[in-house]
Design a protein around this motif. Sequence first.
Motif, PDB file in Angstrom:
ATOM      1  N   GLY A   1      -8.970   0.315  -1.391  1.00  0.00           N
ATOM      2  CA  GLY A   1      -9.797   1.158  -0.532  1.00  0.00           C
ATOM      3  C   GLY A   1      -9.230   1.175   0.871  1.00  0.00           C
ATOM      4  O   GLY A   1      -8.062   0.837   1.097  1.00  0.00           O
TER       5      GLY A   1
ATOM      6  N   ARG B   1     -21.216  -2.985  -1.320  1.00  0.00           N
ATOM      7  CA  ARG B   1     -19.951  -2.669  -1.971  1.00  0.00           C
ATOM      8  C   ARG B   1     -19.963  -3.216  -3.388  1.00  0.00           C
ATOM      9  O   ARG B   1     -20.655  -4.193  -3.660  1.00  0.00           O
TER      10      ARG B   1
ATOM     11  N   LYS C   1      -3.508  -6.440  12.304  1.00  0.00           N
ATOM     12  CA  LYS C   1      -3.495  -7.330  11.119  1.00  0.00           C
ATOM     13  C   LYS C   1      -2.481  -8.461  11.289  1.00  0.00           C
ATOM     14  O   LYS C   1      -2.320  -9.327  10.430  1.00  0.00           O
TER      15      LYS C   1
ATOM     16  N   GLY D   1      -5.711  -3.972   0.158  1.00  0.00           N
ATOM     17  CA  GLY D   1      -5.567  -3.918   1.609  1.00  0.00           C
ATOM     18  C   GLY D   1      -5.994  -5.265   2.174  1.00  0.00           C
ATOM     19  O   GLY D   1      -6.370  -6.187   1.431  1.00  0.00           O
TER      20      GLY D   1
END
Length: 245
Positions: free
Chosen positions: A42, A177, A200, A144
């Motif tokens: 996602g 979720r 990140k 991810g």
Amino acid sequence: MKPKIFIHNNKEALARSLADAFVQASIQAMVQRQRIHIALSGGSTPTILYEMLAKEPYLGAIDWRYFHLFWGDERCVPADHIDSNFGVADRALLKPVQVPGRNIHRISGDADPKTEAQRYAREMLAHVPLNNDGIPRFDWIFLGLGADGHTASLFPNNDTFDSFTTIARHPQSNQKRISLTLPVINAAKKVSFMVTGENKRDIVDTILRQRSGFENYPAGKVNPADGVLEWHLDTAAANILQAAV
Ligand code: 6PG
């Protein structure tokens, strides 16, 4: 197994590398006449890959009839909601390349989460070959990475080793979720993280250099028992790593 780390000059190069891998997978599937079971990730990072796959030279080089597409997680929203992981993939890839409807195994974000999580687990069991422990063994799972170390929708202090799917809430937005669990992720033949951007960098460094406490992050627990683990990074996300090399 030690992860394979690929540092790409930019996210276009990262996407091109993975698009090339899709072509190789398609050729192998055609030669072996075997389906490929993939779980897409996602978030926003994969969009550049989807858009690249929907254009030449990839558009004509991949036979999507061999690809059965699942999702690693989904937000509990309708498919036409801006947050829908399926919606992002549908607009950028599934419709443009005309993936056959029977090959699309989405999580229905607008269904009752508990019922849907159980249904999705059954759909995986019905389609994805099982390993010796009876766990669905995907050919390829894309993941991810959140700056807090989450992956799929497994958040710190809320990741699970139970069953095949779980219901989670995003710690900030409280959005519900549905997610694959670590047993399914770690049963895969190949897991590919796609991580870009300076935001990140620190979490990538913590996990890939196994700094103390790295294993507390869900992404730090991804380690396929009998598979390949890849980290595809752009230079912005890998900066500290590069400095360390
Ligand atoms: C989701 C994801 C999640 C995502 C990371 C990175 O549904 O949000 O699966 O794990 O991959 O949060 O998101 P970005 O690609 O938007 O940075």
